[in-house]
Design a protein around this motif. Structure first.
Motif, short mmCIF file in Angstrom:
data_model
loop_
_atom_site.label_atom_id
_atom_site.label_comp_id
_atom_site.label_asym_id
_atom_site.label_seq_id
_atom_site.Cartn_x
_atom_site.Cartn_y
_atom_site.Cartn_z
N THR A 16 0.73 -1.30 0.00
CA THR A 16 0.06 0.31 -0.08
C THR A 16 0.87 1.05 0.08
O THR A 16 2.03 1.17 0.25
CB THR A 16 -0.72 0.04 1.20
OG1 THR A 16 -0.36 -0.05 2.40
CG2 THR A 16 -1.70 -1.05 1.02
N THR A 17 0.28 2.30 -0.14
CA THR A 17 0.80 3.51 -0.34
C THR A 17 -0.02 4.81 0.63
O THR A 17 -1.44 4.46 0.56
CB THR A 17 1.05 4.25 -1.63
OG1 THR A 17 1.63 5.49 -1.59
CG2 THR A 17 -0.03 4.09 -2.33
N ASP A 50 -2.17 9.55 -2.64
CA ASP A 50 -2.94 9.49 -3.64
C ASP A 50 -2.37 9.88 -5.10
O ASP A 50 -2.69 9.59 -6.16
CB ASP A 50 -4.27 10.34 -3.56
CG ASP A 50 -5.25 9.92 -2.63
OD1 ASP A 50 -5.42 8.76 -2.29
OD2 ASP A 50 -5.88 10.79 -2.06
N PRO A 104 2.83 6.30 -7.43
CA PRO A 104 3.93 5.67 -6.70
C PRO A 104 5.12 6.24 -7.36
O PRO A 104 5.38 6.09 -8.50
CB PRO A 104 3.47 4.19 -6.65
CG PRO A 104 2.15 4.00 -6.92
CD PRO A 104 1.91 5.10 -7.78
N THR A 132 -2.31 2.64 -8.67
CA THR A 132 -3.16 2.19 -7.60
C THR A 132 -4.40 1.73 -7.85
O THR A 132 -5.00 2.12 -8.69
CB THR A 132 -3.04 3.19 -6.56
OG1 THR A 132 -3.70 4.48 -6.64
CG2 THR A 132 -1.41 3.50 -5.88
N GLU A 134 -8.16 0.65 -5.23
CA GLU A 134 -8.65 0.60 -3.94
C GLU A 134 -8.47 -0.84 -3.33
O GLU A 134 -8.88 -1.68 -3.82
CB GLU A 134 -9.99 1.07 -3.67
CG GLU A 134 -10.45 1.47 -2.43
CD GLU A 134 -12.00 1.88 -2.11
OE1 GLU A 134 -12.50 1.40 -1.15
OE2 GLU A 134 -12.45 2.64 -3.20
N PRO A 150 -4.96 2.72 -0.73
CA PRO A 150 -4.48 2.59 -2.06
C PRO A 150 -3.39 1.50 -2.18
O PRO A 150 -2.26 1.29 -1.43
CB PRO A 150 -3.89 3.78 -2.54
CG PRO A 150 -4.29 5.02 -1.58
CD PRO A 150 -4.75 4.11 -0.20
N GLN A 151 -3.83 0.45 -3.08
CA GLN A 151 -2.96 -0.66 -2.93
C GLN A 151 -2.04 -0.46 -4.21
O GLN A 151 -2.60 -0.07 -5.55
CB GLN A 151 -3.69 -2.14 -3.26
CG GLN A 151 -2.84 -3.15 -3.06
CD GLN A 151 -3.52 -4.62 -3.30
OE1 GLN A 151 -4.68 -4.75 -3.20
NE2 GLN A 151 -2.85 -5.78 -3.60
N VAL A 152 -0.78 -0.55 -4.30
CA VAL A 152 0.15 -0.24 -5.64
C VAL A 152 0.04 -1.33 -6.26
O VAL A 152 -0.04 -2.59 -6.18
CB VAL A 152 1.57 -0.49 -4.88
CG1 VAL A 152 2.46 -0.14 -6.26
CG2 VAL A 152 1.73 0.71 -3.86
N THR A 153 0.01 -1.13 -7.92
CA THR A 153 -0.05 -1.99 -9.00
C THR A 153 1.22 -1.61 -9.78
O THR A 153 1.64 -0.69 -9.71
CB THR A 153 -1.29 -1.87 -9.62
OG1 THR A 153 -1.30 -0.49 -10.34
CG2 THR A 153 -2.60 -2.00 -9.00
N PRO A 188 -2.19 -5.91 -8.92
CA PRO A 188 -2.02 -5.44 -7.67
C PRO A 188 -0.79 -6.25 -6.98
O PRO A 188 -0.48 -7.50 -7.13
CB PRO A 188 -3.45 -5.94 -7.06
CG PRO A 188 -4.01 -6.21 -8.21
CD PRO A 188 -3.46 -6.44 -9.44
#
Length: 166
Positions: free
Chosen positions: A98-99, A102, A105, A116, A118, A124-127, A132
């Motif tokens: 996560t980060t 908003d 990253p 990111t 949700e 926010p989950q990093v992609t 993901p």
């Protein structure tokens, strides 16, 4: 003889635990020499500003977080989707990367596209390239890759955001 029986039972239990995404292999320390030290890029104040970076491993160059922890992608997710399919006990064993921001990253040495979604907890989950990203609870030290290939659905990523299959 008793030691062999106990060892056999322990090995069988470990194999069962790794068979699914719901049970990490954290009962016994793994000493398979896959730990790799990495240095994250630093700002002028000495703090890192990159969420992701790279390091060399037995699998080649891989993606790690700023602390050197390996990140993984999950085949059951939909690339480019807007949500994670890892929930419940899966999310306990495979926590999301996560980060707090908003903003997009920041990464050092990553060639793939960062973004990111949700995450299941609302953070926010990093992609990376639409996948993901997750950690593996069974990794104990920076550079561990104990989650590689678990259940043939969990994979370490290259800096280009491609899964490494060995």
């Amino acid at each position: 003889m008793r030691f062999r029986i106990i060892t056999g039972v322990a090995v069988a239990a470990l194999a069962v635990a790794l068979a699914g995404c719901t049970s990490p292999a954290t009962d016994e320390p793994v000493d398979d020499d896959t730990s790799i030290e990495t240095e994250a890029p630093e700002t002028e104040s000495g703090e890192t500003d990159a969420i992701l970076t790279t390091t060399d491993s037995d699998l080649g160059e891989i993606v790690v977080d700023a602390d050197g922890r390996t990140v993984y992608m999950f085949d059951n997710d939909t690339q480019g989707g807007d949500s994670s399919s890892c929930e419940g006990e899966c999310a306990t064993n495979w926590p999301a990367v996560t980060t707090d921001s908003d903003d997009p990253p920041v990464a050092e040495g990553i060639e793939g596209e960062l973004g990111t979604i949700e995450g299941i907890d609302g953070e926010p989950q990093v992609t990376l390239n639409g996948w993901p990203l997750y950690y593996f609870a069974g990794d104990e030290a920076p550079g561990d890759v104990n989650g590689q290939g678990v259940s043939d659905v969990w994979w370490v990523l290259t800096p280009a955001g491609e899964k490494i299959q060995d």
